[in-house]
Scaffold this motif. Structure first.
Motif, short mmCIF file in Angstrom:
data_model
loop_
_atom_site.label_atom_id
_atom_site.label_comp_id
_atom_site.label_asym_id
_atom_site.label_seq_id
_atom_site.Cartn_x
_atom_site.Cartn_y
_atom_site.Cartn_z
N PHE A 50 0.93 -1.49 -0.07
CA PHE A 50 0.08 0.00 0.24
C PHE A 50 1.31 1.46 0.37
O PHE A 50 0.55 2.03 -0.92
N LYS A 51 1.85 0.76 0.98
CA LYS A 51 2.84 2.36 0.85
C LYS A 51 3.56 3.25 -0.31
O LYS A 51 3.26 3.40 -0.97
N ALA A 52 3.98 1.78 -0.75
CA ALA A 52 4.52 1.69 -1.91
C ALA A 52 4.10 2.35 -3.18
O ALA A 52 4.30 3.19 -3.52
N THR A 53 2.52 1.97 -3.42
CA THR A 53 1.83 2.28 -4.56
C THR A 53 1.72 3.82 -4.31
O THR A 53 1.59 4.42 -5.03
N GLN A 54 0.95 3.72 -3.02
CA GLN A 54 0.94 5.14 -2.62
C GLN A 54 2.14 6.44 -2.99
O GLN A 54 2.29 7.52 -3.53
N ARG A 55 3.56 6.04 -3.24
CA ARG A 55 4.40 6.90 -3.19
C ARG A 55 4.77 6.73 -4.83
O ARG A 55 5.87 7.11 -5.29
N GLY A 56 4.30 5.57 -5.79
CA GLY A 56 4.21 5.75 -7.54
C GLY A 56 5.34 5.08 -7.49
O GLY A 56 5.98 4.54 -8.79
N LEU A 57 5.09 3.51 -6.49
CA LEU A 57 6.29 2.48 -7.19
C LEU A 57 4.85 1.29 -7.97
O LEU A 57 3.73 1.52 -7.37
N THR A 58 5.31 1.51 -9.63
CA THR A 58 4.71 0.79 -10.43
C THR A 58 5.06 -0.46 -10.63
O THR A 58 6.34 -0.79 -9.75
N PRO A 59 4.59 -1.76 -10.96
CA PRO A 59 5.25 -2.62 -11.38
C PRO A 59 6.26 -2.86 -11.71
O PRO A 59 7.29 -3.53 -11.99
N ASP A 60 5.75 -1.65 -13.11
CA ASP A 60 7.14 -2.01 -14.04
C ASP A 60 8.95 -1.30 -13.65
O ASP A 60 9.41 -1.64 -13.80
N ILE A 61 8.60 -0.28 -12.65
CA ILE A 61 8.97 -0.15 -11.25
C ILE A 61 10.11 -0.90 -10.94
O ILE A 61 11.22 -0.83 -10.81
N LEU A 62 9.07 -1.19 -10.12
CA LEU A 62 9.69 -2.35 -9.09
C LEU A 62 10.17 -3.61 -9.79
O LEU A 62 11.63 -4.37 -9.62
N GLN A 63 9.83 -3.84 -11.03
CA GLN A 63 10.60 -4.81 -11.32
C GLN A 63 12.08 -4.37 -12.16
O GLN A 63 13.12 -5.43 -12.23
N GLN A 64 12.20 -2.62 -13.04
CA GLN A 64 13.33 -2.42 -12.93
C GLN A 64 14.95 -2.66 -11.84
O GLN A 64 15.56 -2.52 -12.33
#
Length: 69
Positions: A50-64
């Protein structure tokens, strides 16, 4: 504020040291938030997501980030 030492793999410690001061603060806040009250691992994982999503982390960024070595 109290300094807390946690055993982590050396690579994790090295990676943390390469973060900017702002990123280090965010990681510290996230750990503090997760440990502030008793909860299950699932609750912690949901909170982190939840916090990561709130701060703009997307699945694409996470994968990078995961692909970086």
């Amino acid at each position: 504020m109290t300094i807390l030492q946690l055993p982590v793999p050396e690579t994790t410690a090295e990676r943390f040291q390469t973060l900017s001061a702002q990123q280090q603060t965010l990681v510290s806040q996230l750990v503090a938030d997760c440990l502030s009250e008793p909860s299950s691992l699932t609750d912690v994982m949901d909170y982190v997501s939840f916090k990561a999503t709130q701060r703009g982390l997307t699945p694409d960024i996470l994968q990078q980030l995961l692909d970086e070595e």
